[in-house]
Design an enzyme around this catalytic site. Structure first.
Site, PDB file in Angstrom:
ATOM      1  N   LYS A 275       0.110   3.773  -2.743  1.00 55.67           N
ATOM      2  CA  LYS A 275      -0.815   4.797  -2.358  1.00 55.67           C
ATOM      3  C   LYS A 275      -0.423   6.167  -2.547  1.00 55.67           C
ATOM      4  CE  LYS A 275      -4.610   1.848  -0.380  1.00 55.67           C
ATOM      5  NZ  LYS A 275      -4.055   0.756  -0.089  1.00 55.67           N
TER       6      LYS A 275
ATOM      7  N   SER B 189      -5.629   3.491   4.554  1.00 57.47           N
ATOM      8  CA  SER B 189      -4.946   2.788   3.688  1.00 57.47           C
ATOM      9  C   SER B 189      -6.314   2.073   2.821  1.00 57.47           C
ATOM     10  CB  SER B 189      -4.073   1.734   4.057  1.00 57.47           C
ATOM     11  OG  SER B 189      -3.538   1.263   3.129  1.00 57.47           O
TER      12      SER B 189
ATOM     13  N   SER C 100       0.569  -1.180   0.086  1.00 58.11           N
ATOM     14  CA  SER C 100      -0.120   0.141  -0.136  1.00 58.11           C
ATOM     15  C   SER C 100       0.915   1.349  -0.164  1.00 58.11           C
ATOM     16  CB  SER C 100      -1.208   0.073   1.183  1.00 58.11           C
ATOM     17  OG  SER C 100      -2.072  -0.791   0.970  1.00 58.11           O
TER      18      SER C 100
END
Length: 437
Positions: free
Chosen positions: A67, A127, A64
């Site tokens: 992101k 997230s 993640s």
């Protein structure tokens, strides 16, 4: 004998326990990061100086931390005027595509109307992966088109071993990067004020939408937020970052810290956890990032290696009116972010000045370049310039002076020739016979 056996047993247990304790617990300033964190890079954001690196150019799965790249691409479109943070978008029936875990999503629904700003907070703080899908479709029309935008952005920033397939980081074998490439992307994102505001936020309330009540969300970065772990990993100088975890990527953290005017970025990938004596887990991506920041701020400082205006050399100038050597100075100062324990013997100062100089020379004229070296690495360079102007000798005197190899030393000789020549002319006219009238 029993006492001796007990003593040996005790010593053995102490040694075994000392080997089991991670290096992060040691009080030593040793910068070596615990091997439970496989890929690491600590870099200065202002000078791009690498302070610590371990396997930073090897391919990894970013989970993640992807992101932050999604946020970067979105904010680039905001800056270009393509979209606004306050634009409302409508989620499509593809918003949940690819979601493999309920924990990785915020439950965005088809037809839900939500702002770009709210989606960025859902993306970066808790997230939520479905927020990445919603942003991708809002900006580029589809996840695949947005991935193309991500890859184009990475290439533009100089990333050479990076490829993205989605905006959220859920595993795909063809979705990868390196610590070095991730640093370039993280640095670019950090330039945006809205990005810095979002990643520094610890708690946020996303306004209610037509499909969902207000969402109260919290930052997953334990260096910045005390929500999950209290003070265990909290670092007062951390300004934000992005966590990530998948089975393949393990535990990742890209973070930032600022102290005393310096800004650092730490990329900690493929980390793992360690059991505390009480059975709780010690998350090493947080432990080692904090320790690495403390070491980086303590062990390095900006040092001036050459001062601007300092006289580096003095040289005679041929064909000039003045025999005084010309001072040659450094045009600007040379500084570098360096370990505090280095000494002058660790550096070499070289230049490429010519063997001779010829007049005329203007004040400030570049005459060469000065380099400060550490081994084979150039730490910095600056122009070497003339500290004053130097006029050339008049041409007629220069030609007469060419009778010898020392132009400046020819003036008495030339004067004697002129005087002798003049005397001959006077005597000629004075002694020649006069005509009778």
């Amino acid at each position: 004998m029993k006492r001796l056996r007990f003593f040996c047993f005790f010593v053995t247990m102490v040694l075994l326990l000392s080997l089991a304790v991670p290096s992060a617990w040691a009080a030593s300033p040793n910068p070596d990061v615990d091997k439970l964190c496989a890929y690491v890079l600590l870099e200065d954001l202002d000078s791009d100086t690498v302070l610590y690196s371990r396997s930073s150019n090897k391919k990894i799965y970013p989970a993640s931390t992807t992101k932050l790249v999604t946020a970067l691409v979105v904010l680039r479109h905001v800056a270009a005027g393509d979209i606004s943070l306050d634009d409302t978008v409508t989620c499509t029936d593809h918003v949940q595509d690819g979601m493999t875990s309920l924990a990785a999503r915020s439950g965005l629904a088809k037809g839900e109307k939500i702002t770009i700003r709210s989606l960025l907070y859902l993306l970066m703080l808790p997230s939520h992966c479905d927020a990445g899908n919603a942003l991708a479709e809002a900006v580029s029309g589809s996840v695949s088109a947005f991935a193309d935008d991500m890859n184009a952005t990475a290439a533009e920033l100089g990333c050479t071993n990076t490829h993205f397939t989605n905006p959220h980081g859920l595993h795909n074998d063809n979705h990868y990067t390196t610590c070095a490439d991730m640093y370039l992307l993280a640095k670019a994102a950090y330039e945006y004020e809205d990005y810095r505001t979002i990643i520094s936020t610890t708690d946020y309330s996303v306004p209610a939408t037509n499909k969902h009540d207000a969402r109260n969300i919290h930052n997953t970065n334990a260096l910045r937020s005390k929500h999950t772990y209290g003070n265990t990993y909290y670092y007062e100088y951390c300004t934000g970052g992005k966590t990530g975890s998948t089975f393949q990527a393990k535990y990742c953290l890209v973070s930032y810290a600022e102290k005393d005017g310096r800004r650092l970025c730490c990329v900690m990938m493929h980390g793992d956890w360690y059991y505390n004596p009480d059975g709780s887990r010690l998350w090493m991506q947080f432990v080692e990032s904090k320790r690495l920041y403390e070491w980086g701020f303590e062990a390095f400082s900006e040092q001036t290696l050459v001062e601007g205006g300092k006289t580096i050399a003095e040289m005679k100038v041929e064909n000039s009116r003045d025999e005084t050597p010309l001072p040659i100075i450094a045009a600007t100062s040379i500084g570098a972010l360096l370990p505090n324990d280095l000494s002058d013997e660790d550096f070499t100062i070289t230049n490429d000045l010519p063997d001779t100089l010829q007049a005329p020379i203007e004040q400030g004229q570049k005459l060469g370049t000065l380099y400060v070296m550490q081994g084979d690495e150039i730490l910095g360079s600056t122009d070497l310039i003339a500290a004053a102007s130097v006029n050339s000798m008049p041409k007629i005197l220069g030609k007469l002076g060419g009778l010898t190899h020392e132009p400046r030393g020819n003036f008495p000789f030339v004067a004697a020739i002129c005087l002798s020549f003049g005397t001959v002319i006077v005597l000629f006219f004075a002694l020649r016979p006069r005509k009778r009238r």
